[in-house]
Design a protein around this motif. Structure first.
Motif, PDB file in Angstrom:
ATOM      1  N   VAL A 129      52.427  21.836  63.931  1.00  0.00           N
ATOM      2  CA  VAL A 129      52.578  21.240  62.503  1.00  0.00           C
ATOM      3  C   VAL A 129      51.765  21.718  61.296  1.00  0.00           C
ATOM      4  N   THR A 130      52.464  22.044  60.350  1.00  0.00           N
ATOM      5  CA  THR A 130      51.179  22.701  59.339  1.00  0.00           C
ATOM      6  C   THR A 130      51.676  22.035  57.875  1.00  0.00           C
ATOM      7  N   VAL A 131      49.989  22.227  57.072  1.00  0.00           N
ATOM      8  CA  VAL A 131      50.287  21.960  56.154  1.00  0.00           C
ATOM      9  C   VAL A 131      49.899  22.174  54.669  1.00  0.00           C
ATOM     10  N   GLY A 155      36.929   8.125  52.681  1.00  0.00           N
ATOM     11  CA  GLY A 155      36.717   7.230  52.568  1.00  0.00           C
ATOM     12  C   GLY A 155      37.466   6.105  52.601  1.00  0.00           C
ATOM     13  N   GLY A 156      38.896   6.841  52.755  1.00  0.00           N
ATOM     14  CA  GLY A 156      40.265   6.028  52.341  1.00  0.00           C
ATOM     15  C   GLY A 156      40.360   4.991  53.621  1.00  0.00           C
ATOM     16  N   ALA A 157      41.741   4.236  53.229  1.00  0.00           N
ATOM     17  CA  ALA A 157      41.899   3.367  54.293  1.00  0.00           C
ATOM     18  C   ALA A 157      42.684   3.816  55.222  1.00  0.00           C
ATOM     19  N   GLY A 158      42.687   2.903  56.864  1.00  0.00           N
ATOM     20  CA  GLY A 158      43.204   3.778  57.952  1.00  0.00           C
ATOM     21  C   GLY A 158      42.836   3.727  58.872  1.00  0.00           C
ATOM     22  N   SER A 159      42.579   3.953  60.393  1.00  0.00           N
ATOM     23  CA  SER A 159      42.025   3.966  61.093  1.00  0.00           C
ATOM     24  C   SER A 159      41.553   6.058  61.075  1.00  0.00           C
ATOM     25  N   GLY A 160      42.531   6.739  60.307  1.00  0.00           N
ATOM     26  CA  GLY A 160      42.409   8.141  60.954  1.00  0.00           C
ATOM     27  C   GLY A 160      43.067   8.784  62.096  1.00  0.00           C
ATOM     28  N   LEU A 161      43.894   7.814  62.867  1.00  0.00           N
ATOM     29  CA  LEU A 161      44.418   8.878  63.783  1.00  0.00           C
ATOM     30  C   LEU A 161      45.815   9.206  63.843  1.00  0.00           C
ATOM     31  N   GLY A 162      46.298   9.291  62.447  1.00  0.00           N
ATOM     32  CA  GLY A 162      47.732   8.961  62.636  1.00  0.00           C
ATOM     33  C   GLY A 162      48.592  10.387  62.674  1.00  0.00           C
ATOM     34  N   LEU A 163      47.715  11.214  61.907  1.00  0.00           N
ATOM     35  CA  LEU A 163      48.212  13.051  61.612  1.00  0.00           C
ATOM     36  C   LEU A 163      47.765  13.566  63.374  1.00  0.00           C
ATOM     37  N   THR A 207      57.755  21.681  62.569  1.00  0.00           N
ATOM     38  CA  THR A 207      58.699  22.771  63.336  1.00  0.00           C
ATOM     39  C   THR A 207      58.781  22.397  64.907  1.00  0.00           C
ATOM     40  N   LEU A 208      60.560  22.365  65.326  1.00  0.00           N
ATOM     41  CA  LEU A 208      60.757  21.861  66.027  1.00  0.00           C
ATOM     42  C   LEU A 208      61.683  23.058  66.949  1.00  0.00           C
TER      43      LEU A 208
END
Length: 484
Positions: free
Chosen positions: A459-461, A437-445, A474-475
């Protein structure tokens, strides 16, 4: 939902039609073979009779005997019963008839015996003996209801010897052969019908499995597939493989639609919730101002500042939602050669300006070109750096690096923050997901993943609790990507 009908095994089914077709073809073959064999047998037996008659006729004609000389031959005295077949048992098979006529065709006596009724009938049936003697082939005649083959030989005194061989035995043999062929043919037809029925049943089993599978799918069981069969033909096996592939695609499309619908419902609910919060704050301050409850200048200034902050927050949220909507529509990107090392250094410099106290390590020396949309890559790096800035303490080190390896280019943004658990890491790219429940909109990633996929990358994490978070993009290398 309409359920597919089960297979019916009547005469109008494929099984019945194949059985009837095989039986009909065999019946035609049996009839044709019987007709050919009967005609061949009749021709062979008739040819034997004609050969015997012609041989006898040629012998008499070649001997240049007269009727008187024939009478004087002692060899003819033993055959009264042979020359007079009408005195024999009526139930016995007709035998060869021998008679004599003068040049006018009138029966004459032989060995002193007057012409019999059968001999007179033969003379009458022959008519002109001269034409019969001149003809090279015997003729068919009917004597007292029986079929004969007759010929004539001209004697030296101008009279004619008549000879007729019965063909009743021939016709009886042909009739028996036809009956035998029909009996055997009927038995073969019955046997073929049974074997065809059994064989078609085995061969049609895969098609019946397809009908059952289709019925089960129509009833809602999308996991059903057509099983393989050891008795299947090549065409049926190809149909089974194609049908299973189609069913797999249908199931995948259905699952994808259901998942997309669920994600859409969740997305709408989350977006409504995220927009409701700033709207409620703005509405509250406006109501306070409208009721005159913000009389103090400091309170009005604070309220105005909060309204502007919530408006900016709502504006950013709307912009991010529009970005995601465009990415979902697969927009046309402006591909060109972009120096990715320069973009990484710019992102690191922006982070240093915003958080001077944060240790930032950059591994992006020289120039590294990729074929991509520059604004999209800047947004990717900006979101990754912003994610670090928002969710980790200001003194946590961060490392930005870029490298080329095996025809691909990798960009990594790693921090040494608290990291994420396994469940949170699995949902890190979900829209409106915020760990703890942190800050931000949750749409960045989510935007990062959408932009990278639009470039044909991934994209990998890599993360664990207490080990920080590392996001790798990776591109494809610019040398591996053709111009659009």
């Amino acid at each position: 939902m309409k359920i597919l009908p089960r297979c019916r095994h009547g005469i109008h089914s494929l099984r019945g039609k194949l059985t009837l077709a095989n039986v009909a073809l065999l019946a035609i073959g049996i009839v044709a073979a019987t007709a050919v064999s009967v005609m061949g047998m009749r021709y062979y037996l008739l040819d034997q009779i004609d050969t015997e008659l012609i041989k006898t006729r040629d012998s008499l004609a070649g001997a240049q005997l007269t009727l008187r000389q024939i009478d004087s031959l002692s060899a003819m005295s033993f055959v009264r019963d042979r020359l007079v077949p009408e005195d024999r048992d009526k139930d016995r098979t007709p035998e060869t008839v021998f008679g004599a006529v003068d040049s006018r065709g009138t029966p004459v006596a032989i060995l002193g015996f007057a012409p019999t009724g059968l001999q007179r009938t033969l003379a009458k049936a022959v008519g002109d003996p001269r034409a019969l003697a001149d003809d090279s082939e015997p003729h068919d005649v009917t004597l007292e209801g029986s079929e004969y083959r007759a010929t004539a030989a001209r004697l030296a005194d101008g009279s004619y010897a008549l000879m007729a061989a019965p063909t009743a035995v021939l016709h009886q043999g042909v009739a028996k052969a036809v009956k035998l062929d029909l009996a055997i043919g009927t038995l073969l037809l019955a046997l073929l019908a049974c074997l065809t029925r059994f064989s078609v049943r085995r061969r049609m089993r895969p098609l019946e499995d397809m009908v059952e599978t289709s019925s089960a799918i129509a009833e809602g069981d999308l996991t059903r597939r057509v099983p393989s069969s050891r008795e299947a033909t090549l065409e049926v096996e190809q149909l089974r493989v194609a049908l299973n592939s189609m069913l797999h695609q249908v199931e995948s499309a259905y699952r994808t639609r259901e998942r997309s619908a669920a994600q859409l419902r969740s997305f709408v609910a989350d977006a409504s919730h995220e927009l409701r919060t700033p709207l409620s704050a703005i509405r509250g301050y406006l109501q306070l101002y409208d009721k005159g409850m913000l009389s103090d200048p400091d309170e009005r200034k604070r309220a105005w500042t909060r309204v502007l902050a919530e408006t900016d927050r709502m504006g950013r949220l709307v912009d991010e939602l529009l970005t995601l909507a465009r990415l979902d529509q697969q927009p046309e990107l402006r591909f060109r050669n972009v120096d990715l090392s320069r973009l990484v250094r710019d992102a690191a410099e922006d982070l240093r300006v915003q958080q001077p106290e944060r240790p930032v390590e950059v591994a992006a020396e020289g120039s590294l070109l990729v074929r991509a949309d520059e604004s999209g890559l800047r947004q990717v790096l900006g979101n990754l750096v912003g994610n670090v800035r928002t969710h980790t303490p200001a003194d946590v080190p961060v490392r930005l690096g870029v490298e080329r390896e095996d025809g691909v280019v990798r960009v990594c943004v790693a921090d040494e923050g608290p990291g994420l658990g396994e469940e949170d890491a699995a949902r890190v790219f979900d829209r409106f997901f915020r760990a703890g429940g942190g800050a931000g909109s949750g749409l960045g990633l989510a935007i990062v993943q959408g932009v990278v996929r639009a470039h044909g990358g991934e994209v990998t994490v890599r993360t664990a609790p207490g080990e920080g978070l590392a996001v790798t993009v990776t591109l494809r290398d610019a040398r591996q990507v053709p111009d659009p």
